[in-house]
Design an enzyme around this catalytic site. Structure first.
Site, PDB file in Angstrom:
ATOM      1  N   ASP A  35      -1.056  -3.646  -3.792  1.00 14.32           N
ATOM      2  CA  ASP A  35       0.060  -3.886  -4.700  1.00 14.32           C
ATOM      3  C   ASP A  35       1.199  -2.909  -4.394  1.00 14.32           C
ATOM      4  O   ASP A  35       0.959  -1.712  -4.167  1.00 14.32           O
ATOM      5  CB  ASP A  35      -0.446  -3.669  -6.138  1.00 14.32           C
ATOM      6  CG  ASP A  35       0.556  -4.105  -7.176  1.00 14.32           C
ATOM      7  OD1 ASP A  35       0.940  -5.286  -7.150  1.00 14.32           O
ATOM      8  OD2 ASP A  35       0.953  -3.271  -8.010  1.00 14.32           O
ATOM      9  N   GLU A  64       1.485  -6.110  -0.144  1.00 17.15           N
ATOM     10  CA  GLU A  64       2.619  -6.729  -0.817  1.00 17.15           C
ATOM     11  C   GLU A  64       3.839  -5.881  -0.496  1.00 17.15           C
ATOM     12  O   GLU A  64       4.030  -4.814  -1.088  1.00 17.15           O
ATOM     13  CB  GLU A  64       2.396  -6.776  -2.339  1.00 17.15           C
ATOM     14  CG  GLU A  64       3.509  -7.525  -3.042  1.00 17.15           C
ATOM     15  CD  GLU A  64       3.753  -7.086  -4.484  1.00 17.15           C
ATOM     16  OE1 GLU A  64       4.329  -7.865  -5.243  1.00 17.15           O
ATOM     17  OE2 GLU A  64       3.378  -5.957  -4.852  1.00 17.15           O
TER      18      GLU A  64
HETATM   19  C1  GLC Z   1       3.172  -6.588  -8.072  1.00 21.58           C
HETATM   20  C2  GLC Z   1       2.300  -7.592  -8.801  1.00 21.58           C
HETATM   21  C3  GLC Z   1       2.912  -7.861 -10.130  1.00 21.58           C
HETATM   22  C4  GLC Z   1       2.962  -6.555 -10.902  1.00 21.58           C
HETATM   23  C5  GLC Z   1       3.711  -5.481 -10.122  1.00 21.58           C
HETATM   24  C6  GLC Z   1       3.494  -4.102 -10.699  1.00 21.58           C
HETATM   25  O1  GLC Z   1       4.423  -7.077  -7.773  1.00 21.58           O
HETATM   26  O2  GLC Z   1       2.139  -8.747  -8.020  1.00 21.58           O
HETATM   27  O3  GLC Z   1       2.196  -8.824 -10.858  1.00 21.58           O
HETATM   28  O4  GLC Z   1       3.606  -6.758 -12.122  1.00 21.58           O
HETATM   29  O5  GLC Z   1       3.249  -5.410  -8.797  1.00 21.58           O
HETATM   30  O6  GLC Z   1       2.176  -3.683 -10.474  1.00 21.58           O
END
Ligand code: GLC
Length: 498
Positions: free
Chosen positions: A196, A251
């Site tokens: 994440d 991500e």
């Molecule tokens: C990422 C996740 C999202 C979350 C954010 C903060 O973007 O996919 O759902 O709110 O991180 O952790």
């Protein structure tokens, strides 16, 4: 001798949002047992791996991306024993398990943060500042300043909600902790991690103002700091030290393909999500440009295609018709690389736009930065003709629309024309074709500029982005809809053997 392709390179990964998947306990929220009972459904669907979004102990201020204990399961989702059973059953069915790891921030209910606020001990693990005015101009991704105050008046940094204080990765204890957390889950048998906010972690040590710079722009003091790569090299060595093929997908939101490529250097992460299709309009030109850029970029060795996830409007609603959603699936399944699907897309679920305000839970809504992401997180419909559609024996945590009866798994299963049957056919076919597909594609010129077509070996994939039918020649392996008389419907696609 050629090296066999690692499993993740062309895997179809199905994202499970556990809270909305299936509820075994009857409390209205999905859980690991609910998921375990439905594993045969996922295996039959024909996916290779599951990615589970966070199920850890959490106050759920941000749907579980606010972790209070990285080594335990939240009681509403089950227990560690349930997790072990889930992994064992999944593996028995040939499904790999990828779990989410949230290293950029903890929950404010994490013992580290509570201790820092209560006693001042371990404050170095977070970004605290004692000053009269807000320390800089950074804004939270969810709206409002990225700084809040503790009861004693100290400021602390949070790029997301105030309940998600950012960790200070310059502190060696933070680093050691996450290495240990990775080992904890690898020891329990997971096959990989989705990381994440993977470009977050380090902030510029002086926390300078962002000024006119874009949050994710090169040189941003908040994201994409070079120090982060050393962390991923270390994580890679941990993953590689376990027998078998373990992987990590990051991500990473960034404005530059070159910056994205840094994360997937051979000794770092295996993949980084390419989110471009999430933002693309339904247009042959836009899709071709994106696909070309992704494949030509230094990251093109391990492409990842995504049409929907738990953070964006479902593509069934973005594209407007079921035909287009089917065509988009056929497109990503025919491209080199791996495809990440999001639960419910195989049922053709639309975004739920009209949730009542009092039902909404997403912090984005409460921070006043739009309607938020609850509309793509509505619990899945499994059976029956009215809510809760077999999702729970209780009251679903988000209300389900009254007209989802025809969209349940039960309703679609026996119907060869349903979206679910189509997904099963497409995934099964991809499995049989994939070993023979070359790792690259050749664009095919089509007389109609609204058609995007490419070839991989014997397979030609043609998507008609226009509204009018177009003609084609070749043997149809799969069509998004009725492709009678050698015509691809407007918004449709075909896979051809030529
Ligand atoms: C990422 C996740 C999202 C979350 C954010 C903060 O973007 O996919 O759902 O709110 O991180 O952790």
């Amino acid at each position: 001798m050629t090296t066999p392709t690692p499993w993740w390179r062309d895997a179809v990964v199905y994202e499970v949002y556990p809270r909305s998947f299936s509820d075994a306990s009857g409390d209205g929220e999905g859980d690991l047992e609910g998921l375990r009972h439905r594993l045969p459904y996922l295996s039959e669907l024909g996916v290779d791996a599951l990615w589970l979004t966070p199920f850890y102990t959490s106050p759920l201020a941000d749907g579980g991306y606010d972790v209070a204990d990285y080594r335990d399961v939240d009681p509403r989702f089950g227990t560690l024993a349930d997790f072990d059973d889930l992994v064992a059953d999944a593996h028995r069915l040939g499904l790999r398990i990828i779990i989410d790891i949230v290293p950029n921030h903890t929950s404010s209910a994490h013992p580290w943060f509570s201790e820092a606020v209560r006693t001042g001990r371990g404050r170095g693990r977070y970004h605290f500042r004692d000053c009269a005015d807000v320390p800089n101009d950074w804004q939270s991704n969810f709206g409002g300043p990225a700084w809040s105050r503790t009861p004693d008046g100290s400021w602390y940094l949070h790029l997301y909600t105030p309940e998600q204080p950012d960790l200070n990765w310059h502190d060696p204890e933070v680093r050691a902790e996450f290495e240990d957390v990775l080992r904890f889950w690898l020891d329990r048998g997971v096959d990989g991690f989705r990381i994440d906010v993977a470009a977050g972690l380090f902030k510029h040590p002086d926390l300078p103002d962002l000024g006119a710079l874009g949050t994710h722009a090169p040189g941003s003091p908040m994201y994409g700091r070079p120090e982060v790569h050393e962390i991923y090299r270390q994580w890679r060595s941990i993953l590689d030290s376990y027998p078998g093929e373990h992987m990590a997908v990051g991500e990473v939101w960034t404005e530059s393909p070159e910056a994205l490529a840094l994360y997937v250097r051979p000794d770092e992460l295996h993949q980084a999500f390419q989110f471009h299709l999430l933002l693309a309009p339904w247009s042959a030109r836009a899709f071709r440009e994106i696909i070309g850029t992704c494949l030509d970029s230094p990251n093109g060795q391990a492409p990842t295609w995504v049409l929907s996830n738990h953070d964006v409007i479902r593509h069934r609603s973005r594209y407007g018709t079921e035909e287009r959603s089917r065509a988009a699936l056929m497109l990503i399944l025919a491209l080199p690389g791996s495809a990440y699907l999001y639960q419910g897309e195989e049922l053709g679920l639309p975004e739920v736009f009209d949730l009542p305000d009092e039902a909404r839970q997403d912090p984005i809504f409460f921070q006043g930065k739009g309607m938020g992401r609850d509309g793509c997180r509505v619990p899945l419909p499994w059976s029956g003709t009215q809510a809760p559609y077999g999702f729970t024996s209780g009251k679903p945590w988000l209300p389900q629309p009254a007209d989802w009866g025809p969209l349940t798994v039960e309703a679609q299963e026996g119907d060869p024309a349903s979206m679910l049957s189509f997904y099963r056919r497409a995934l099964a076919l991809r499995r049989t074709l994939r070993a023979a597909l070359p790792p690259t594609l050749e664009w095919q010129e089509w007389p109609d500029p609204g058609v995007l077509a490419f070839r991989r070996g014997d397979l030609v994939c043609a998507v008609n982005f226009g509204d009018e039918p177009v003609e084609f020649q070749g043997d149809v392996l799969l069509a998004s809809g009725p492709s009678a008389e050698g015509r691809i419907a407007g918004g449709g696609a075909v896979w051809l053997r030529t």
